[in-house]
Enzyme design. Structure first.
Site, PDB file in Angstrom:
ATOM      1  N   HIS A  42       0.868  -1.197   0.000  1.00 51.35           N
ATOM      2  CA  HIS A  42       0.000   0.000   0.000  1.00 51.35           C
ATOM      3  C   HIS A  42       0.893   1.232   0.000  1.00 51.35           C
ATOM      4  CE1 HIS A  42      -3.810   2.160   1.602  1.00 51.35           C
ATOM      5  NE2 HIS A  42      -2.985   3.047   1.048  1.00 51.35           N
ATOM      6  N   LEU A  99       2.612   7.361  -4.374  1.00 52.07           N
ATOM      7  CA  LEU A  99       3.816   7.916  -5.003  1.00 52.07           C
ATOM      8  C   LEU A  99       3.607   9.297  -5.606  1.00 52.07           C
ATOM      9  CD1 LEU A  99       5.437   4.858  -6.834  1.00 52.07           C
ATOM     10  CD2 LEU A  99       6.311   6.080  -4.836  1.00 52.07           C
ATOM     11  N   ARG A 100       2.358   9.753  -5.712  1.00 50.51           N
ATOM     12  CA  ARG A 100       2.056  11.028  -6.367  1.00 50.51           C
ATOM     13  C   ARG A 100       2.500  10.985  -7.828  1.00 50.51           C
ATOM     14  NH1 ARG A 100      -1.183  10.923  -2.300  1.00 50.51           N
ATOM     15  NH2 ARG A 100      -0.449  11.835  -0.351  1.00 50.51           N
ATOM     16  N   ASP A 106       1.292   2.592   3.595  1.00 54.03           N
ATOM     17  CA  ASP A 106       0.422   3.750   3.358  1.00 54.03           C
ATOM     18  C   ASP A 106       1.237   5.038   3.436  1.00 54.03           C
ATOM     19  OD1 ASP A 106      -1.865   5.174   2.750  1.00 54.03           O
ATOM     20  OD2 ASP A 106      -2.628   5.197   4.803  1.00 54.03           O
ATOM     21  N   ALA A 136      -4.095  14.657   5.393  1.00 53.11           N
ATOM     22  CA  ALA A 136      -3.879  13.404   6.114  1.00 53.11           C
ATOM     23  C   ALA A 136      -2.838  12.564   5.397  1.00 53.11           C
ATOM     24  CB  ALA A 136      -5.187  12.631   6.217  1.00 53.11           C
TER      25      ALA A 136
END
Length: 344
Positions: free
Chosen positions: A14, A17-18, A248, A264
């Site tokens: 999970h 990476l943008r 994450d 977040a």
């Protein structure tokens, strides 16, 4: 006392990476430690088709540091309009390994998410038929539900009906944060797994408020009380094959975290395995780290285990306070602090 630990090369099940310059600045941190990673599709616009996933995969591979061996495992963003045909095309591609369920509004860039899972019944049936995993952000978005209860309510109102209607559908309950979720995954009938982050193993919700608001500890699902953290540690270190590593890791520019309405997400890719080693050592369970980090995930997804290894040594070192992130800076979780394990 163990001072050196060598394990099968781990995977991250999970990861965010943008894109663009930000992608280029963070992908190397993951590739240095992990052989593969499940790449989240919540870009703007989201990755909703196999063609978009292919293009994103190519951008990731192009951004890798020279000489790096790393395989991005792509996902599609489930919407009310995702078709069974798209699922079958994704499965046939060989590079799409899951479809991500974001309840609309649940987390960063989730506005295009599913408004009513019943609208996706034919698509979910196709996923079940072709063996495509459903990756679930397990929180309801009903504003009347307390934010600390959203995961437990999701189990009762979404997960249980989903499993009843599609019992053979492979489901990953991502970034679980509660005792309820850990017990549900452990005891569920059928193919259900769960990822657990390093920060949810190491911290409870008190970390958000030590000496003031600590925005770099703010993530979704939010950190929970100590009872739940201990349940996650017990699950991760149990050796149960349904629990596996998913960082994450979610990079946001410093200014968007230290903000009146901050984003977040915790950035942990830079030092992920060091954090997991710390959590497992604190639980006297370093012998269970390899299964959690390197074996259970590929076994669940039906992929081969990695051939290489990763070595961690007991070594004090200071994490950078911030690192480049496109044209801005990024603060890793515990930036500027000392860590006691280091990958070599």
């Amino acid at each position: 006392m163990i001072d050196t630990l060598t394990i099968v090369r781990p995977d991250d099940w999970h990861l965010h990476l943008r894109d663009g310059d930000a992608l280029a600045d963070v992908v190397g941190d993951t590739a240095r430690q992990f052989g593969r990673a499940i790449i989240m599709p919540n870009l703007k616009p989201p990755v909703t088709t196999t063609a978009q996933a292919r293009a994103y995969r190519e951008r990731i591979l192009a951004a890798l540091p020279a000489g790096t061996r790393f395989e991005p495992l792509m996902t599609l963003y489930l919407t009310d309009n995702t078709t069974p045909e798209e699922v079958r095309a994704a499965r046939a591609s060989g590079f799409v390994h899951g479809v991500k369920l974001y309840p609309a509004g649940a987390t960063t860039n989730s506005d295009a998410g599913v408004t009513d899972l019943r609208r996706c019944a034919k698509t979910l049936e196709a996923m079940q038929d072709v063996g495509m995993p459903l990756l679930v952000h397990g929180e309801v978005t009903d504003p009347t539900v307390d934010i600390f209860d959203r995961e437990a309510v999701f189990i009762d109102t979404v997960m249980q009906p989903l499993r009843r209607d599609f019992p053979a559908l492979k489901v990953v309950f991502e970034h679980i944060t509660t005792k309820h979720a850990a017990e549900y995954v452990r005891d569920a009938q059928g193919p259900v797994g769960a990822t657990i982050t390093a920060h949810h193993l190491l911290y409870n919700r008190n970390a958000l408020f030590v000496g003031g608001i600590r925005p770099h500890y703010y993530c979704l699902p939010v950190l929970k009380r100590e009872t739940h953290r201990l349940a996650l540690v017990a699950a991760a270190t149990s050796g149960h094959p349904r629990f596996f590593l998913g960082t994450d890791s979610a990079p946001h520019a410093k200014g968007l975290k230290e903000h009146a309405c901050g984003c977040a997400g915790c950035y942990t890719a830079l030092h992920a395995m060091e954090l997991y080693a710390e959590a497992f050592e604190d639980a006297n369970a370093l012998d269970k780290l390899e299964g959690f980090a390197s074996l259970h995930g590929p076994d669940f997804y039906g992929l081969p285990r990695n051939a290489g290894t990763l070595t961690l040594t007991r070594s004090q070192w200071q994490l950078p306070a911030e690192v480049p992130f496109g044209e801005q800076m990024l603060v890793p979780l515990r930036g500027g602090e000392m860590l006691r394990w280091k990958t070599v």
